[in-house]
Design a protein around this motif. Sequence first.
Motif, PDB file in Angstrom:
ATOM      1  N   ILE A  35     108.085  78.873  82.457  1.00 52.58           N
ATOM      2  CA  ILE A  35     108.764  78.195  83.563  1.00 52.58           C
ATOM      3  C   ILE A  35     110.144  78.798  83.802  1.00 52.58           C
ATOM      4  CG2 ILE A  35     109.864  76.334  82.206  1.00 52.58           C
ATOM      5  CD1 ILE A  35     109.081  74.464  84.528  1.00 52.58           C
ATOM      6  N   LEU A  36     110.788  79.243  82.745  1.00 54.29           N
ATOM      7  CA  LEU A  36     112.096  79.889  82.893  1.00 54.29           C
ATOM      8  C   LEU A  36     111.937  81.241  83.590  1.00 54.29           C
ATOM      9  CD1 LEU A  36     115.022  79.199  82.104  1.00 54.29           C
ATOM     10  CD2 LEU A  36     114.686  80.487  79.995  1.00 54.29           C
ATOM     11  N   LYS A  37     110.898  81.957  83.217  1.00 50.48           N
ATOM     12  CA  LYS A  37     110.639  83.260  83.829  1.00 50.48           C
ATOM     13  C   LYS A  37     110.239  83.104  85.291  1.00 50.48           C
ATOM     14  CE  LYS A  37     107.997  87.517  83.051  1.00 50.48           C
ATOM     15  NZ  LYS A  37     106.974  88.176  82.191  1.00 50.48           N
ATOM     16  N   ARG A  38     109.474  82.051  85.600  1.00 46.51           N
ATOM     17  CA  ARG A  38     109.015  81.828  86.963  1.00 46.51           C
ATOM     18  C   ARG A  38     110.181  81.680  87.941  1.00 46.51           C
ATOM     19  NH1 ARG A  38     106.197  76.280  88.430  1.00 46.51           N
ATOM     20  NH2 ARG A  38     105.209  76.654  86.402  1.00 46.51           N
ATOM     21  N   PHE A  39     111.269  81.068  87.473  1.00 46.52           N
ATOM     22  CA  PHE A  39     112.441  80.862  88.327  1.00 46.52           C
ATOM     23  C   PHE A  39     113.544  81.885  88.044  1.00 46.52           C
ATOM     24  CE2 PHE A  39     110.328  76.737  88.416  1.00 46.52           C
ATOM     25  CZ  PHE A  39     110.354  76.446  89.773  1.00 46.52           C
ATOM     26  N   ASN A  40     113.098  83.056  87.569  1.00 41.73           N
ATOM     27  CA  ASN A  40     114.013  84.173  87.350  1.00 41.73           C
ATOM     28  C   ASN A  40     115.187  83.764  86.449  1.00 41.73           C
ATOM     29  OD1 ASN A  40     114.699  86.876  87.653  1.00 41.73           O
ATOM     30  ND2 ASN A  40     116.021  86.477  89.421  1.00 41.73           N
ATOM     31  N   TYR A  41     114.877  82.960  85.440  1.00 38.44           N
ATOM     32  CA  TYR A  41     115.838  82.510  84.423  1.00 38.44           C
ATOM     33  C   TYR A  41     116.979  81.673  84.985  1.00 38.44           C
ATOM     34  CZ  TYR A  41     113.030  85.758  81.817  1.00 38.44           C
ATOM     35  OH  TYR A  41     111.959  86.397  81.249  1.00 38.44           O
ATOM     36  N   ASP A  42     116.704  81.011  86.084  1.00 37.03           N
ATOM     37  CA  ASP A  42     117.649  80.027  86.616  1.00 37.03           C
ATOM     38  C   ASP A  42     117.391  78.716  85.867  1.00 37.03           C
ATOM     39  OD1 ASP A  42     118.745  77.854  88.186  1.00 37.03           O
ATOM     40  OD2 ASP A  42     119.019  79.290  89.817  1.00 37.03           O
ATOM     41  N   GLU A  43     118.315  78.367  84.967  1.00 38.16           N
ATOM     42  CA  GLU A  43     118.095  77.231  84.061  1.00 38.16           C
ATOM     43  C   GLU A  43     117.993  75.905  84.816  1.00 38.16           C
ATOM     44  OE1 GLU A  43     121.273  77.490  81.246  1.00 38.16           O
ATOM     45  OE2 GLU A  43     120.707  79.502  80.604  1.00 38.16           O
ATOM     46  N   GLU A  44     118.790  75.740  85.853  1.00 39.66           N
ATOM     47  CA  GLU A  44     118.784  74.484  86.592  1.00 39.66           C
ATOM     48  C   GLU A  44     117.462  74.278  87.329  1.00 39.66           C
ATOM     49  OE1 GLU A  44     121.398  72.038  89.956  1.00 39.66           O
ATOM     50  OE2 GLU A  44     122.103  73.988  89.218  1.00 39.66           O
ATOM     51  N   LYS A  45     116.972  75.335  87.988  1.00 38.16           N
ATOM     52  CA  LYS A  45     115.707  75.225  88.705  1.00 38.16           C
ATOM     53  C   LYS A  45     114.544  74.986  87.737  1.00 38.16           C
ATOM     54  CE  LYS A  45     116.948  78.041  92.742  1.00 38.16           C
ATOM     55  NZ  LYS A  45     116.656  79.278  93.500  1.00 38.16           N
ATOM     56  N   ALA A  46     114.586  75.699  86.609  1.00 34.16           N
ATOM     57  CA  ALA A  46     113.527  75.521  85.605  1.00 34.16           C
ATOM     58  C   ALA A  46     113.545  74.102  85.048  1.00 34.16           C
ATOM     59  CB  ALA A  46     113.714  76.529  84.474  1.00 34.16           C
ATOM     60  N   SER A  47     114.743  73.575  84.828  1.00 30.96           N
ATOM     61  CA  SER A  47     114.876  72.206  84.315  1.00 30.96           C
ATOM     62  C   SER A  47     114.328  71.187  85.316  1.00 30.96           C
ATOM     63  CB  SER A  47     116.344  71.905  84.003  1.00 30.96           C
ATOM     64  OG  SER A  47     116.502  70.591  83.535  1.00 30.96           O
TER      65      SER A  47
END
Length: 529
Positions: A341-353
């Motif tokens: 999920i972190l990789k899917r959002f290009n390591y954007d922590e907020e979006k992944a969260s």
Amino acid sequence: MFKRFFFNLYQFGYYACLLIATIIIGFLAIQSLLGGTFIPLTIAEGVIFTNNPLSIYFAVFAFILLLIFLRSTLDRVNSKQLFLFWTILYVLAATYLIMGHNGVIRADARHVYKAAIAFNQGDYSSLTTTGDYMYRNPHQLGLMTLERLYTMIFPTTQFAFVLNLIWTLGSNFLIAKITKLLFKKDIIVKYTILLTFIFFPNFLFILFVYGSVPGLFFCLLALYCFIKIKKGSFWYMIAGSLAISIACLLRNNYQIFALMLIACLFLNLLSKSDWKKLLAIFMVTIGLFFSGKAIKQYYSEVIGQHIGNGTPLISYVTMGLRDDPNRATLGGWYDGYNTKILKRFNYDEEKASNQAKEDLLKRLAIFFQQPSYALKFFYEKIRSTWTEPTFQSIWTGPQIERRQYTYTNFLRSIYEGRNGYHLANKFGMTILITTYLCTSLYLIYKLFWEKLSLDSFELYPYIFFVGGFLFHIFWETKSQYVYMYVLLLMPSLAQVLVTLSDISQKWKIGRIKKGYLSKIYSIVPQKNS
């Protein structure tokens, strides 16, 4: 009036802890009697539920009888001699184990170890490169720091294995010392020493270069220091607070142990007011919340850039409630969701969260809509976590698929899933059933028959067990995460064995006396009626 109120509150908390622990461990005792869990030695953690063969029940009965009959042998040696004997055996066995392994480690343990070596060489890329392991997992900075110290001294995994052996021996020593402090009965200490050493997952984890082994040592050191506070020294409080902070840095899951310490100190404070206990609670809390921030700040200055939170914690909860039909692993076990999920959002922590929260709500909705499915999901998750008798201590070791080789037939029989592995499962199941069954019976006795309350610190294994049990219902799970909870039940098992051996000795003495008196009666002339 207030004193009476606080004492009643203490009594309520004390018996509530015992009751909850009795229900949970009693449930696991029943479940383990019905069947266990088997994990094939493949990369994916496939879970197979098994029914116990009839031979297991005979093995449990024979195992308990053997331990009871060992009482006479234990009475003839002192605890120091017993500990030394088992330490020598451990060192010899560990030498054989370490020399019979090619030293290759894998997965998270390998990534942290490689990052530690790189950091010592001035290469910070694992932490600074987007998507690299330490970048995604800054919670491993504490473990990486410890392994930086390892590799400064001797940069080989065999050296790390040797240090794991030392940490393990230290943990066994501290369990014995804590048992002596709390119960003050030497035979209970001797049984505890015997049981902690024969609990073989604790030994086999010396090949697992991860934070669980050294972290457990520092947890037990903290517990020992806080028990000693009532003896007077302020330095025990400092040492205990520092030790639990280190444990939580090495393995985040040990925050459950920190909370257990706070609970024990609080109950102790209710039973007898003491400013030192209040200060100890404050120091543990400070260490719990600020040690992680401190180490992140240190490494932030080292690399010259901000360190983010990495993989969102909420993703571990979502992963712990997922059921992916495309994977061999059981629902709730690790399935790579947190990384994907972190990789899917290009390591954007907020979006992944945010996505993890959304996925979590969907899973909860499914559980509410399908209660029978939810019951099956959580039952299987609990069963697979707590009734796997090796606790993955062999699975985490060398696997041929990852080019991890062993050099002797005996080790291959274990680590390649042959007869040695199956025998380890059966022996482990025997220990597991015995531990759950005897501990639950001991707790029932404490709840309903024994009127005398325990010292609050004597509740430590039960509060810790309950905390771990509840935590892994929702968090991502593996059986390797819970071996320490079972290990710390060994003093309870020791108390049951001492009670049973006392009963056995009294029965023997009674039989001897009865036989002796009847012989006397038979040779004494009797008056005619």
